[in-house]
Write a protein that holds these residues in place. Sequence first.
Motif, PDB file in Angstrom:
ATOM      1  N   LEU A  58     -21.030  14.422  10.922  1.00 66.41           N
ATOM      2  CA  LEU A  58     -22.381  14.210  10.405  1.00 66.41           C
ATOM      3  C   LEU A  58     -23.346  14.611  11.510  1.00 66.41           C
ATOM      4  O   LEU A  58     -23.306  14.047  12.612  1.00 66.41           O
ATOM      5  N   ASP A  60     -27.447  15.577  12.720  1.00 66.73           N
ATOM      6  CA  ASP A  60     -28.843  15.364  12.349  1.00 66.73           C
ATOM      7  C   ASP A  60     -29.584  16.696  12.307  1.00 66.73           C
ATOM      8  O   ASP A  60     -28.994  17.772  12.471  1.00 66.73           O
ATOM      9  N   THR A  66     -23.787  12.857  15.016  1.00 61.90           N
ATOM     10  CA  THR A  66     -23.994  11.413  15.014  1.00 61.90           C
ATOM     11  C   THR A  66     -22.731  10.647  14.659  1.00 61.90           C
ATOM     12  O   THR A  66     -22.560   9.505  15.086  1.00 61.90           O
ATOM     13  N   THR A 108     -31.401  24.309   7.769  1.00 61.01           N
ATOM     14  CA  THR A 108     -32.281  23.137   7.803  1.00 61.01           C
ATOM     15  C   THR A 108     -33.510  23.367   6.937  1.00 61.01           C
ATOM     16  O   THR A 108     -33.995  22.447   6.263  1.00 61.01           O
ATOM     17  N   GLN A 147     -33.110  13.982   7.493  1.00 63.99           N
ATOM     18  CA  GLN A 147     -32.156  14.880   6.836  1.00 63.99           C
ATOM     19  C   GLN A 147     -30.932  15.094   7.730  1.00 63.99           C
ATOM     20  O   GLN A 147     -31.070  15.397   8.915  1.00 63.99           O
ATOM     21  N   PHE A 148     -29.759  14.939   7.149  1.00 65.87           N
ATOM     22  CA  PHE A 148     -28.514  15.141   7.862  1.00 65.87           C
ATOM     23  C   PHE A 148     -27.666  16.189   7.129  1.00 65.87           C
ATOM     24  O   PHE A 148     -27.954  16.538   5.981  1.00 65.87           O
ATOM     25  N   THR A 149     -26.652  16.660   7.812  1.00 69.00           N
ATOM     26  CA  THR A 149     -25.711  17.620   7.220  1.00 69.00           C
ATOM     27  C   THR A 149     -24.296  17.108   7.418  1.00 69.00           C
ATOM     28  O   THR A 149     -23.906  16.738   8.531  1.00 69.00           O
TER      29      THR A 149
END
Length: 242
Positions: A58, A60, A66, A108, A147-149
Amino acid sequence: MDVTPPAARTPLTVVGSPAAADGRQARRPADRRDASETVITPAVIWAMVESFHDGVALADGQGAITLANHRLEDIFGYARGELTGASIERLVPSHLQAAHRRHRAGYTRAPAARPMGTGALLAGLRKNGTTFPAEISLSPLATRTGQFTVAVVRDLTSARQLEEVAGRATAMAAADQAFRHRDLLDTIITGLFRAGLTLQSAAGQAPGPAAGAIHDATSQLEDIIRSIRDTVLPPGTTEPWV
């Protein structure tokens, strides 16, 4: 030692039970459990992520990792918790990191799900400096804090090794078949040459010796046919040769 991330230790309760028009809690059958009252703990979710065979990270909006499950750490050769806070570019070969930053910035700006198998194969960089073929899927995750990926990484080393072994076996089989065909061709050419010489000598002989020479030539032709049949037909074939 508890290796569960801090975020996975605080219970999370999904709220929002349906209410009646007068503001009172809506009633439901006693034998029916309302999903809105189900208590979901992040620890349960994290345990599910840890059960994945693929690596999960995960990141950021700035590309910082993170969370990383144990499988991801194992794939890239890092110790428990060592990747937390590191840039996602640490997992990319150095000559590809600049391009990866540009791609990440574009993602992003326009995040979208990218399932595995929809893009080109990528390369992962292990801690020891070695690289490996990888397949990656990306999924955007919007939260209250930003927003995370979610990145899922699959190590294709074993699959590539199997492909290489299969490729070598196929190449060896093809080479063996080509050798057999060349050997058969040599046999046919030699046999036909001998049979031709035998028939040519029979032309100038008396009927008796000529008949013997023709019989020899016929035997030589039968040997050629037998060689062709044994080479072309699979072992154990009982069909008559036509």
